[in-house]
Design an enzyme around this catalytic site. Structure first.
Site, PDB file in Angstrom:
ATOM      1  N   ASN A   1       5.942  -9.172  11.811  1.00 19.48           N
ATOM      2  CA  ASN A   1       4.494  -8.609  11.706  1.00 19.48           C
ATOM      3  C   ASN A   1       3.724  -9.739  10.637  1.00 19.48           C
ATOM      4  OD1 ASN A   1       4.950  -6.513  13.240  1.00 19.48           O
ATOM      5  ND2 ASN A   1       5.152  -5.056  11.503  1.00 19.48           N
TER       6      ASN A   1
ATOM      7  N   LYS B   1      -2.997   5.920  -3.907  1.00 22.29           N
ATOM      8  CA  LYS B   1      -4.011   6.796  -3.335  1.00 22.29           C
ATOM      9  C   LYS B   1      -3.851   8.169  -4.422  1.00 22.29           C
ATOM     10  CE  LYS B   1      -3.766   4.836   1.050  1.00 22.29           C
ATOM     11  NZ  LYS B   1      -2.291   4.351   1.052  1.00 22.29           N
TER      12      LYS B   1
ATOM     13  N   HIS C   1      -7.460   9.675  -1.356  1.00 25.19           N
ATOM     14  CA  HIS C   1      -6.655   9.791   0.021  1.00 25.19           C
ATOM     15  C   HIS C   1      -7.385  10.249   1.209  1.00 25.19           C
ATOM     16  CE1 HIS C   1      -2.329   9.446   1.634  1.00 25.19           C
ATOM     17  NE2 HIS C   1      -3.082   9.008   2.420  1.00 25.19           N
TER      18      HIS C   1
ATOM     19  N   ASP D   1       0.920  -1.305   0.036  1.00 24.23           N
ATOM     20  CA  ASP D   1       0.064  -0.129  -0.028  1.00 24.23           C
ATOM     21  C   ASP D   1       0.960   1.059  -0.063  1.00 24.23           C
ATOM     22  OD1 ASP D   1      -2.829   1.107   0.920  1.00 24.23           O
ATOM     23  OD2 ASP D   1      -1.275   2.134   1.920  1.00 24.23           O
TER      24      ASP D   1
ATOM     25  N   ARG E   1      11.417  -7.002  11.898  1.00 19.36           N
ATOM     26  CA  ARG E   1       9.743  -6.525  12.365  1.00 19.36           C
ATOM     27  C   ARG E   1       8.981  -6.856  11.438  1.00 19.36           C
ATOM     28  NH1 ARG E   1      10.811  -1.134  16.071  1.00 19.36           N
ATOM     29  NH2 ARG E   1      11.756  -2.294  17.777  1.00 19.36           N
TER      30      ARG E   1
ATOM     31  N   TYR F   1       3.029  10.074  -0.381  1.00 16.66           N
ATOM     32  CA  TYR F   1       4.230   9.276   0.183  1.00 16.66           C
ATOM     33  C   TYR F   1       5.327   9.465  -0.658  1.00 16.66           C
ATOM     34  CZ  TYR F   1       0.675   6.336   2.669  1.00 16.66           C
ATOM     35  OH  TYR F   1      -0.495   6.273   3.133  1.00 16.66           O
TER      36      TYR F   1
ATOM     37  N   LYS G   1       3.352  -1.054   9.038  1.00 16.33           N
ATOM     38  CA  LYS G   1       4.561  -0.398   8.563  1.00 16.33           C
ATOM     39  C   LYS G   1       5.544  -0.820   9.391  1.00 16.33           C
ATOM     40  CE  LYS G   1       6.605   3.233   9.174  1.00 16.33           C
ATOM     41  NZ  LYS G   1       6.876   4.695   9.435  1.00 16.33           N
ATOM     42  N   SER G   2       7.081  -1.171   8.865  1.00 16.38           N
ATOM     43  CA  SER G   2       8.024  -1.147   9.601  1.00 16.38           C
ATOM     44  C   SER G   2       9.252  -1.154   8.338  1.00 16.38           C
ATOM     45  CB  SER G   2       8.374  -2.451  10.257  1.00 16.38           C
ATOM     46  OG  SER G   2       9.676  -2.436  10.849  1.00 16.38           O
ATOM     47  N   VAL G   3      10.299  -0.270   8.854  1.00 12.65           N
ATOM     48  CA  VAL G   3      11.379  -0.496   7.923  1.00 12.65           C
ATOM     49  C   VAL G   3      12.669  -1.550   8.282  1.00 12.65           C
ATOM     50  CG1 VAL G   3      10.942   2.055   7.285  1.00 12.65           C
ATOM     51  CG2 VAL G   3      12.478   1.389   9.204  1.00 12.65           C
TER      52      VAL G   3
END
Length: 276
Positions: free
Chosen positions: A239, A74, A107, A44, A235, A49, A229-231
């Site tokens: 998740n 979006k 959005h 997504d 993780r 963004y 979300k994670s970078v």
């Protein structure tokens, strides 16, 4: 693996995906690549963004057939007029490098500029032209939804809204259910604020899982589409590791009691007027 949720137009979407809000464009391709490697198929993003190009790069490098991926983007708030929306969509498609987009959302409604109906009509047009499989909205309240449905006869497949244990939006979810609109949760971990919550931490310890995994499991058991979300690679993988346990009735009752009318962390759709 995540269940496939069938939307009101017959399209199927993975119930669990990766969100890339606030992921720097320089690392987006790497982050999305890790997610695809871990098993994610729903990605997504959004024009606002500023990382659609990174998502497109990851798609091309993934080694996974395009048909197995489900990509959402979006429409930015400043492009609700038809001509601007068409240009913005062309730009999205160029950056993503795909011929047909799986899901495109408005959005934010930005009621102060009163152009979201025009934007919705443009999305309907793009879908009818075969350029988008499914169309939906994000951050729409009941009155916004009633208006676009009433003026076009087309019901969004999803409404992506802020939703987490402290802000459960039950009334809006009930409206969605009556109109066969699926609810998709953004900020599903409460923008990270709930990761140290003692109530959720206690439930997590009981199941031998992290607080993040416990909250993601809660979203899944509520029938919600969820895009944490994670970078961090560890993780991102963790998740996705949420299919080997279930929250019991007591857990669900406890989390239901955490809901708060003032639990919103992000902007209010009624007043949000930024035009990124």
């Amino acid at each position: 693996m995540p269940e496939q949720i069938t939307l009101n137009d017959g399209t199927a979407i993975p119930q669990l995906g990766l969100g890339v809000w606030q992921v720097d464009h320089d690392i987006t391709a790497q982050v999305v690549g890790w997610a695809i490697q871990a098993g994610y198929r729903l990605i997504d993003t959004a024009e606002g963004y500023r990382n659609e190009e990174g998502v497109g790069e990851a798609i091309r490098a993934a080694g996974v057939p395009a048909a197995e991926l489900f990509i959402t983007s979006k429409l930015r708030n400043g492009a609700h007029q038809r001509d601007a929306a068409l240009r913005a969509f062309d730009d999205t498609m160029k950056k993503l490098g795909v011929e047909q987009l799986d899901l495109f959302l408005i959005h934010w409604p930005v009621p102060s500029q009163d152009k979201y109906v025009e934007a919705w009509k443009t999305l309907v047009e793009l879908q009818q032209a075969g350029r988008i499989k499914s169309i939906g909205v994000s951050n729409f309240n009941r009155d916004h939804l009633e208006r676009i449905i009433g003026e076009t006869g087309v019901t969004p497949v999803v409404n992506q809204i802020e939703l987490h244990p402290r802000f459960q939006q039950r009334d809006l979810r009930e409206f969605h259910a009556r109109h066969d609109i699926h609810t998709e949760s953004w900020s599903p971990l409460g923008s990270g604020r709930l990761l140290s919550d003692p109530t959720i931490s206690g439930i997590a310890r009981k199941h031998g899982k992290s607080t993040a995994q416990t909250m993601i499991r809660w979203h899944l058991q509520q029938g919600l589409i969820v895009i944490p979300k994670s970078v961090r690679q560890d993780r991102i993988a963790a998740n996705f590791d949420v299919f080997d346990f279930e929250l019991d009735a007591q857990d669900l009752e406890t989390i239901a009691g955490m809901d708060s009318a003032d639990g919103r962390n992000g902007p209010n759709p009624v007043t949000a007027a930024f035009l990124f």
